[in-house]
Every structure is written in structure tokens, then in C-alpha cells.
Design a protein around this motif. Sequence first.
Motif, PDB file in Angstrom:
ATOM      1  N   ASN A 159       0.817  -1.213   0.000  1.00  0.00           N
ATOM      2  CA  ASN A 159       0.000   0.000   0.000  1.00  0.00           C
ATOM      3  C   ASN A 159       0.847   1.257   0.000  1.00  0.00           C
ATOM      4  OD1 ASN A 159      -2.356  -1.538   0.159  1.00  0.00           O
ATOM      5  ND2 ASN A 159      -2.454  -1.420   2.382  1.00  0.00           N
ATOM      6  N   LEU A 160       1.955   1.222   0.741  1.00  0.00           N
ATOM      7  CA  LEU A 160       2.828   2.383   0.804  1.00  0.00           C
ATOM      8  C   LEU A 160       3.373   2.725  -0.577  1.00  0.00           C
ATOM      9  CD1 LEU A 160       4.377   4.502   2.483  1.00  0.00           C
ATOM     10  CD2 LEU A 160       6.176   2.775   2.822  1.00  0.00           C
ATOM     11  N   ALA A 161       3.816   1.706  -1.310  1.00  0.00           N
ATOM     12  CA  ALA A 161       4.344   1.932  -2.653  1.00  0.00           C
ATOM     13  C   ALA A 161       3.252   2.439  -3.586  1.00  0.00           C
ATOM     14  CB  ALA A 161       4.950   0.635  -3.192  1.00  0.00           C
ATOM     15  N   ASP A 162       2.053   1.831  -3.507  1.00  0.00           N
ATOM     16  CA  ASP A 162       0.937   2.262  -4.364  1.00  0.00           C
ATOM     17  C   ASP A 162       0.545   3.700  -4.065  1.00  0.00           C
ATOM     18  OD1 ASP A 162       0.914  -0.246  -5.482  1.00  0.00           O
ATOM     19  OD2 ASP A 162      -0.888  -0.929  -4.415  1.00  0.00           O
ATOM     20  N   TRP A 163       0.458   4.027  -2.772  1.00  0.00           N
ATOM     21  CA  TRP A 163       0.049   5.383  -2.403  1.00  0.00           C
ATOM     22  C   TRP A 163       1.078   6.408  -2.874  1.00  0.00           C
ATOM     23  CZ3 TRP A 163       2.816   8.556   1.012  1.00  0.00           C
ATOM     24  CH2 TRP A 163       2.216   9.812   1.275  1.00  0.00           C
ATOM     25  N   ALA A 164       2.356   6.116  -2.678  1.00  0.00           N
ATOM     26  CA  ALA A 164       3.402   7.057  -3.071  1.00  0.00           C
ATOM     27  C   ALA A 164       3.371   7.337  -4.571  1.00  0.00           C
ATOM     28  CB  ALA A 164       4.773   6.526  -2.652  1.00  0.00           C
ATOM     29  N   ARG A 165       3.166   6.270  -5.360  1.00  0.00           N
ATOM     30  CA  ARG A 165       3.068   6.471  -6.816  1.00  0.00           C
ATOM     31  C   ARG A 165       1.858   7.323  -7.164  1.00  0.00           C
ATOM     32  NH1 ARG A 165       4.945   1.060  -7.151  1.00  0.00           N
ATOM     33  NH2 ARG A 165       2.805   0.292  -7.164  1.00  0.00           N
ATOM     34  N   GLY A 166       0.698   6.965  -6.581  1.00  0.00           N
ATOM     35  CA  GLY A 166      -0.529   7.691  -6.905  1.00  0.00           C
ATOM     36  C   GLY A 166      -0.505   9.131  -6.448  1.00  0.00           C
ATOM     37  N   ALA A 167       0.105   9.388  -5.305  1.00  0.00           N
ATOM     38  CA  ALA A 167       0.152  10.745  -4.752  1.00  0.00           C
ATOM     39  C   ALA A 167       1.348  11.542  -5.264  1.00  0.00           C
ATOM     40  CB  ALA A 167       0.194  10.683  -3.229  1.00  0.00           C
ATOM     41  N   ARG A 168       2.236  10.865  -6.054  1.00  0.00           N
ATOM     42  CA  ARG A 168       3.448  11.487  -6.569  1.00  0.00           C
ATOM     43  C   ARG A 168       4.305  12.054  -5.438  1.00  0.00           C
ATOM     44  NH1 ARG A 168       1.340  14.459 -12.168  1.00  0.00           N
ATOM     45  NH2 ARG A 168       0.569  12.533 -13.130  1.00  0.00           N
ATOM     46  N   VAL A 169       4.449  11.224  -4.433  1.00  0.00           N
ATOM     47  CA  VAL A 169       5.263  11.569  -3.272  1.00  0.00           C
ATOM     48  C   VAL A 169       6.481  10.662  -3.267  1.00  0.00           C
ATOM     49  CG1 VAL A 169       5.351  11.544  -0.744  1.00  0.00           C
ATOM     50  CG2 VAL A 169       3.294  12.378  -1.899  1.00  0.00           C
ATOM     51  N   GLN A 170       7.644  11.241  -3.110  1.00  0.00           N
ATOM     52  CA  GLN A 170       8.886  10.467  -3.043  1.00  0.00           C
ATOM     53  C   GLN A 170       9.141  10.050  -1.592  1.00  0.00           C
ATOM     54  OE1 GLN A 170      10.831   9.615  -5.736  1.00  0.00           O
ATOM     55  NE2 GLN A 170       9.162  10.500  -6.953  1.00  0.00           N
ATOM     56  N   ILE A 171       9.180   8.733  -1.362  1.00  0.00           N
ATOM     57  CA  ILE A 171       9.470   8.249  -0.014  1.00  0.00           C
ATOM     58  C   ILE A 171      10.596   7.223  -0.080  1.00  0.00           C
ATOM     59  CG2 ILE A 171       7.219   8.737   1.013  1.00  0.00           C
ATOM     60  CD1 ILE A 171       7.913   5.184   0.108  1.00  0.00           C
ATOM     61  N   ARG A 172      11.270   7.030   1.039  1.00  0.00           N
ATOM     62  CA  ARG A 172      12.345   6.047   1.125  1.00  0.00           C
ATOM     63  C   ARG A 172      11.982   5.027   2.200  1.00  0.00           C
ATOM     64  NH1 ARG A 172      17.264   9.591   2.526  1.00  0.00           N
ATOM     65  NH2 ARG A 172      15.641  10.956   3.330  1.00  0.00           N
ATOM     66  N   PRO A 173      11.487   3.847   1.801  1.00  0.00           N
ATOM     67  CA  PRO A 173      11.098   2.844   2.788  1.00  0.00           C
ATOM     68  C   PRO A 173      12.314   2.294   3.534  1.00  0.00           C
ATOM     69  CG  PRO A 173      10.144   2.375   0.618  1.00  0.00           C
ATOM     70  CD  PRO A 173      11.194   3.409   0.421  1.00  0.00           C
ATOM     71  N   VAL A 174      12.160   2.095   4.815  1.00  0.00           N
ATOM     72  CA  VAL A 174      13.135   1.385   5.646  1.00  0.00           C
ATOM     73  C   VAL A 174      12.441   0.089   6.055  1.00  0.00           C
ATOM     74  CG1 VAL A 174      14.514   1.414   7.750  1.00  0.00           C
ATOM     75  CG2 VAL A 174      14.163   3.536   6.448  1.00  0.00           C
ATOM     76  N   VAL A 175      12.810  -1.014   5.391  1.00  0.00           N
ATOM     77  CA  VAL A 175      12.080  -2.275   5.536  1.00  0.00           C
ATOM     78  C   VAL A 175      12.748  -3.136   6.607  1.00  0.00           C
ATOM     79  CG1 VAL A 175      11.256  -4.334   4.334  1.00  0.00           C
ATOM     80  CG2 VAL A 175      11.391  -2.138   3.114  1.00  0.00           C
ATOM     81  N   ILE A 176      11.994  -3.410   7.680  1.00  0.00           N
ATOM     82  CA  ILE A 176      12.506  -4.182   8.814  1.00  0.00           C
ATOM     83  C   ILE A 176      11.442  -5.197   9.200  1.00  0.00           C
ATOM     84  CG2 ILE A 176      13.367  -4.089  11.187  1.00  0.00           C
ATOM     85  CD1 ILE A 176      14.016  -1.117  10.679  1.00  0.00           C
ATOM     86  N   GLU A 177      11.847  -6.479   9.329  1.00  0.00           N
ATOM     87  CA  GLU A 177      10.844  -7.534   9.506  1.00  0.00           C
ATOM     88  C   GLU A 177      10.137  -7.484  10.855  1.00  0.00           C
ATOM     89  OE1 GLU A 177      10.298 -12.394   9.563  1.00  0.00           O
ATOM     90  OE2 GLU A 177      12.210 -11.530   8.951  1.00  0.00           O
ATOM     91  N   ARG A 178      10.888  -7.471  11.951  1.00  0.00           N
ATOM     92  CA  ARG A 178      10.267  -7.614  13.265  1.00  0.00           C
ATOM     93  C   ARG A 178       9.642  -6.298  13.728  1.00  0.00           C
ATOM     94  NH1 ARG A 178      10.904 -12.269  15.759  1.00  0.00           N
ATOM     95  NH2 ARG A 178      10.221 -11.331  17.731  1.00  0.00           N
ATOM     96  N   LEU A 179       8.445  -6.422  14.266  1.00  0.00           N
ATOM     97  CA  LEU A 179       7.705  -5.255  14.725  1.00  0.00           C
ATOM     98  C   LEU A 179       8.517  -4.442  15.730  1.00  0.00           C
ATOM     99  CD1 LEU A 179       5.073  -3.587  15.028  1.00  0.00           C
ATOM    100  CD2 LEU A 179       4.348  -5.253  16.754  1.00  0.00           C
TER     101      LEU A 179
END
Length: 356
Positions: free
Chosen positions: A178-198
Motif C-alpha cells: 500500500n505504501l508503494a501504491d500510495w506514493a506512486r498515486g500521490a506522486r510523493v517520493q518516499i524512502r522505505p526502511v524495511v525491517i521484519e520484526r515489529l
Amino acid sequence: MTMSLRQSFTRAIGAAALLGTLTLPAAAQAPAQQPAAAPSGSTLDAIRARGALICGVNTGLAGFAQPNAQGVWSGFDVDYCRAIAIAIFGSDQPNRVRYVPTTAQARFTALQSGEVDVLSRNTTWTLSRDTSLGFDFPAINFYDGQGFMVKRSLGVQNARQLDGATICVQPGTTTEQNLADWARGARVQIRPVVIERLEENIAAYNAGRCDAYTTDVSGLAATRSAQQNPNDHVILPDVISKEPLGPLVRHGDQRFADIVRWVHFGLIAAEEFGITAANVGNMANDPRPEVQRIVGRTGDMGRMLGLDNAWMVNIIRTVGNYGEIFQRHLNPIGLQRGPNALWTTPGGLQYAPPFR
């Protein structure tokens, strides 16, 4: 109805509808144990032969599933595990449920392999999970949506102001997609920091490795409530997805899926008809036909599921109805009913088919 369910959801699902005053939840019930061997054949028969339901839960999320210092689990999802076990065994003995903490990535393997009988772990119902992963979602017990949390000191007022921000997110989740889809649709540049454990995600957010943390609004409320100073953190008003959450089971065992489904519907119906933990013992004298069927006086509803006809009485006496479970675990972390109110409330979506 003059309002469609979609319109009702759209109006109700905003973060403001789900959030309220924050306090910390109380803990209760049932120690964790090691899971038993994978079941074969009927899930219900395997559970009864084993003497316990094995329930996959979160590794620790305030309000939903969290162990205390003694290893006793409590939370909204935990009470659903307890309710299913009570339906099957008729009592709430702690050893009737074994809780298996699962990460976002490992949870589906745990269910597919038979390590757990059911997942009760804030999991979103999607088409691919319902089909290609081989699962059934018996019911939606929490209507949610994805949002963002930031430190108040950043002065961010809405999600579009996150252009150029780093955002902590868990992999293998609808949240990441969803984060990737929203960023594309909103034309917002974001840098995800992907970490498995909550826990590591939240630690990275607190340490300043990311400007924002994203997950379901319910998860944000749980995380915020557990912070040393909850008011230092703001959940933005933007909700960027629909996240219908609920328990899930394996394909191919309709009887067990029916039990999980009607446990949920029973909790909803109990609230609708005013059946509570305090008064359920007196409801045998209630003249309303549907109440008579819910409490097992008429209709053999339990036997249709392969259970005792007192199954819902046993559940409600112990965990209460849906509203009582919600109030006990989710109101204290700042969540309001919003779309999870009964259908009789404006904006409410929780609805049980008839017991007949």
C-alpha cells in the motif's frame, strides 16, 4: 439503506473515527506453551484429540495480543482464540489454548504447515491470501485502514508533507504494498526502511532512522500507547487503504471455518441483543426467539456446528460480547468503535446473519 456499505466505510474509517484518549491496557488470561505437531484430517477432531487449540498471534501488539511478565497473553485477538476454544471445549481452562507468536512473514507458513490451527493476528483479507495461499477468512472482526505516525516535533500535519521522508515498514505485508501504491498515486517520493520484526521497526522509528512509521491505524494506536510519552507522537489523519482484519484458517475444512465464523457472529449478535457476561445466565427467560436460539434454549444451533448448544453461553459468560471485548482491550489504547460499531449505529459495519 440510503448509504452504501462502501460510503459508510469511507465516512467511518478515518483515523479520527478510530482514535481517542490513550491509556495502557490491562493484561489477563492464558499462558503461552509450545505448539504441538501439525494436525491431520479434521481440524476439530485434531484439536479435541490434542486437548487444546493452537492459535497464531502477534509477537506483541498492545490491545491485540501481548504477554505479560508471567507469559500470560491478553488482547482482542487473544480473546477470539479463547472464544473459539471455549466453543469447542466448553470451558476457559488456560491449557485449552496454546499461543504461538508469529511474525508478519512467518505467520502464513505457520498456518499452512499446521503449526497453528487458526491465525488470530490482525491480518488483512485479500484475494490472493484467500485463494493462492490456500486460506479462508471466516469473518471480518476489525475494519481498519493504513495510516502514518510521526513525532510531533516534526510539525507534519498530513501525509503529503512526507515527501522525501524515510518511512519504517514491515516486509511481506499489505502495508508495504500500500505504501508503494500510495506514493506512486500521490506522486510523493518516499524512502522505505524495511525491517521484519515489529519491535525492531518501532525501535528504528524511535531512534530516528525513519521519519514516520506506517501500519494499520489500530497498530499505530497500539504502538503510540506503549511509548513513554504518547503525546509526543501524532497519528496523521490520512488513511490510505482498506484493511479488513480477521481470523483465518486453512482451506478444505468447512466445519472448522464455520465454527470460527459463527463465534464471531455470536459475539456480534450478543451485543445487538444486549446479552452480556453479567446477564447471560438470565437470558434463558428472555422471550425473544433469536435470543432463545443464541443461548441454546431452542433451535439446536450448537449441534449444527458439532458443538454443545450452550456454546455461546459459555463464550459470553467468560469473554463477554463483541462490545465488551472491544471496550476491555481497544478503548484503553485509544481506539473508538468507528466502523466497528454495530450496524444499528450510524457508520457501523458490524453485522451478524440471523441465528435461525
